[in-house]
Design a protein around this motif. Structure first.
Motif, PDB file in Angstrom:
ATOM      1  N   PHE A   1      -1.879 -34.067  40.802  1.00 59.51           N
ATOM      2  CA  PHE A   1      -1.295 -33.099  39.868  1.00 59.51           C
ATOM      3  C   PHE A   1      -2.206 -32.902  38.662  1.00 59.51           C
ATOM      4  O   PHE A   1      -2.502 -31.759  38.277  1.00 59.51           O
ATOM      5  CB  PHE A   1       0.080 -33.591  39.412  1.00 59.51           C
ATOM      6  N   TYR A   2      -2.675 -33.990  38.068  1.00 61.83           N
ATOM      7  CA  TYR A   2      -3.485 -33.875  36.846  1.00 61.83           C
ATOM      8  C   TYR A   2      -4.903 -33.379  37.135  1.00 61.83           C
ATOM      9  O   TYR A   2      -5.523 -32.754  36.277  1.00 61.83           O
ATOM     10  CB  TYR A   2      -3.491 -35.194  36.081  1.00 61.83           C
TER      11      TYR A   2
ATOM     12  N   VAL B   1       3.723 -32.478  29.876  1.00 61.98           N
ATOM     13  CA  VAL B   1       2.544 -32.778  30.695  1.00 61.98           C
ATOM     14  C   VAL B   1       1.324 -33.096  29.843  1.00 61.98           C
ATOM     15  O   VAL B   1       0.629 -34.095  30.053  1.00 61.98           O
ATOM     16  CB  VAL B   1       2.228 -31.591  31.633  1.00 61.98           C
ATOM     17  N   ASN B   2       1.056 -32.263  28.841  1.00 60.64           N
ATOM     18  CA  ASN B   2      -0.166 -32.400  28.039  1.00 60.64           C
ATOM     19  C   ASN B   2      -0.086 -33.508  26.994  1.00 60.64           C
ATOM     20  O   ASN B   2      -1.089 -33.805  26.340  1.00 60.64           O
ATOM     21  CB  ASN B   2      -0.500 -31.069  27.350  1.00 60.64           C
ATOM     22  N   GLU B   3       1.097 -34.114  26.833  1.00 61.19           N
ATOM     23  CA  GLU B   3       1.251 -35.174  25.834  1.00 61.19           C
ATOM     24  C   GLU B   3       1.214 -36.572  26.455  1.00 61.19           C
ATOM     25  O   GLU B   3       1.142 -37.563  25.742  1.00 61.19           O
ATOM     26  CB  GLU B   3       2.570 -34.985  25.083  1.00 61.19           C
TER      27      GLU B   3
ATOM     28  N   ASN C   1      -8.121 -30.595  31.907  1.00 62.37           N
ATOM     29  CA  ASN C   1      -8.073 -30.561  30.437  1.00 62.37           C
ATOM     30  C   ASN C   1      -6.762 -31.104  29.860  1.00 62.37           C
ATOM     31  O   ASN C   1      -6.043 -30.426  29.129  1.00 62.37           O
ATOM     32  CB  ASN C   1      -8.299 -29.135  29.907  1.00 62.37           C
ATOM     33  N   THR C   2      -6.410 -32.327  30.224  1.00 63.63           N
ATOM     34  CA  THR C   2      -5.219 -32.976  29.678  1.00 63.63           C
ATOM     35  C   THR C   2      -5.622 -34.306  29.064  1.00 63.63           C
ATOM     36  O   THR C   2      -6.733 -34.801  29.248  1.00 63.63           O
ATOM     37  CB  THR C   2      -4.165 -33.231  30.781  1.00 63.63           C
TER      38      THR C   2
END
Length: 379
Positions: free
Chosen positions: A178-179, A142-144, A184-185
């Protein structure tokens, strides 16, 4: 052990269109599918299959969801109507895996949607779409994932498979929500652009066609359901969730609660529909919901679609009609009878008047008033 994702796709086998049901080897899923009525196993296809139709597809979808299986039905989505000059991408295959930490985040997201009172249908759709999105990007987590990865997904998965505008727009909705909830992504939800909407008009039945459908629906319960959808312009979910206590027979109104957008509204019921409802309730005596299954509880949407399909066949109507077409037809006929658009907007529960404006393009009343110069030709 994580349950496998079930893949729905269409194919042809022995001269007939079939629904292929694919999944990585899993003995428990194999045994569960074997019990489904009407499904077959093919050694040559190495897959379960059954004759394709929307009804059987929806029914099998619900059967699998009961046991918590996730279904990737993206291959069944409508294709783009025109693909000229559109870069279709290289058609990247989906992984069967999702990172464990992403599984947890998806589960947390669905719980968050549930407590925010999103509809069950929206929760299931977004969950399914997010699983497709993260399977595409595996092993990235998710964070990448970044904005550029979403662009690649649109080109190499959605465009490469020629999926529809609606599917792409729903996917963007799911990813954005979702994001936003994650925060903070590396992916910024506000940077995601929606596809340009194609301007398609809804299919509409004539009054004579609606009469024919209702007259050819012999069963009282089935006739009452189709009549209510048309006469009050209800969505099928609204009709199935309607409880007896939410109908005021004296004032001829029904209270539609928590409709699309969690919006309540009051809908007037025509006198003839009141008479039909009273006759039906006296005959069937449901306990809670107006329409209930054989064992009580809410009537299923799959059964409702089967009713319409049967009535269309008996009426010799070959148009591509859904239950929602009855709602479109109701609104169009109101407009043609001179009802103000603002009232139609309230009756249908539209938040945006632009949604209601679509019926001005479908209505034939104003078009019939245009004098065509060809009518003055002496042929």
């Amino acid at each position: 052990m994580e349950k496998p994702v079930v893949l729905f796709s269409k194919s042809h086998y022995k001269g007939k269109e079939i629904l292929l049901v694919g999944f990585t080897h899993n003995s428990k899923l194999y045994e569960y599918l074997s019990k489904y009525d009407g499904i077959f196993w093919s050694k040559s296809l190495k897959s379960f299959y059954l004759p394709y139709s929307r009804l059987t597809t929806n029914d099998l979808f619900q059967y699998l969801r009961k046991e918590g299986y996730f279904i990737d039905y993206s291959a069944l989505k409508s294709k783009l109507t025109s693909v000229k000059n559109i870069p279709l991408g290289k058609k990247v295959m989906l992984s069967q895996q999702i990172a464990d930490k992403d599984e947890y985040k998806i589960e947390s997201f669905t719980k968050w949607m549930a407590q925010k009172r999103y509809s069950e249908n929206t929760i299931n759709t977004y969950e399914s779409m997010l699983r497709i999105f993260f399977r595409f990007h595996f092993p990235k987590s998710v964070n990448e994932i970044s904005d550029s990865d979403v662009l690649r997904f649109n080109v190499d998965y959605i465009m490469a498979n020629r999926f529809s505008y609606t599917y792409q727009n729903q996917m963007i909705n799911a990813i954005k929500l979702f994001y936003r909830q994650q925060g903070n992504t590396t992916l910024i939800p506000e940077n995601l652009e929606r596809p340009k909407r194609s301007k398609k008009l809804p299919e509409v039945l004539s009054i004579e066609e609606v009469k024919s459908i209702i007259q050819n629906t012999i069963n009282l319960k089935h006739k009452t359901l189709l009549s209510l959808l048309y006469s009050c312009g209800l969505r099928i979910g609204e009709a199935l969730k309607l409880q007896i206590k939410e109908i005021n027979f004296e004032r001829r109104f029904m209270h539609i609660k928590s409709a699309k957008g969690s919006k309540d509204r009051y809908v007037p019921i025509p006198k003839q529909m009141i008479d039909l409802l009273i006759n039906y309730l006296d005959s069937y005596k449901p306990s809670e919901f107006v329409f209930e299954g054989q064992n009580g509880g809410m009537y299923s949407a799959v059964s409702a679609r089967q009713i319409l399909k049967r009535s269309l066949r008996l009426s010799s109507i070959s148009k591509q009609i859904t239950l929602h077409t009855l709602r479109h037809s109701h609104a169009t006929h109101l407009l043609e009878n001179g009802t103000d658009l603002r009232f139609i907007q309230e009756l249908l529960g539209h938040n945006n008047p632009k949604t209601t404006m679509i019926y001005t393009h479908v209505s034939t009343t104003s078009l019939d008033r245009i004098k065509n110069p060809f009518d003055d030709f002496d042929i």
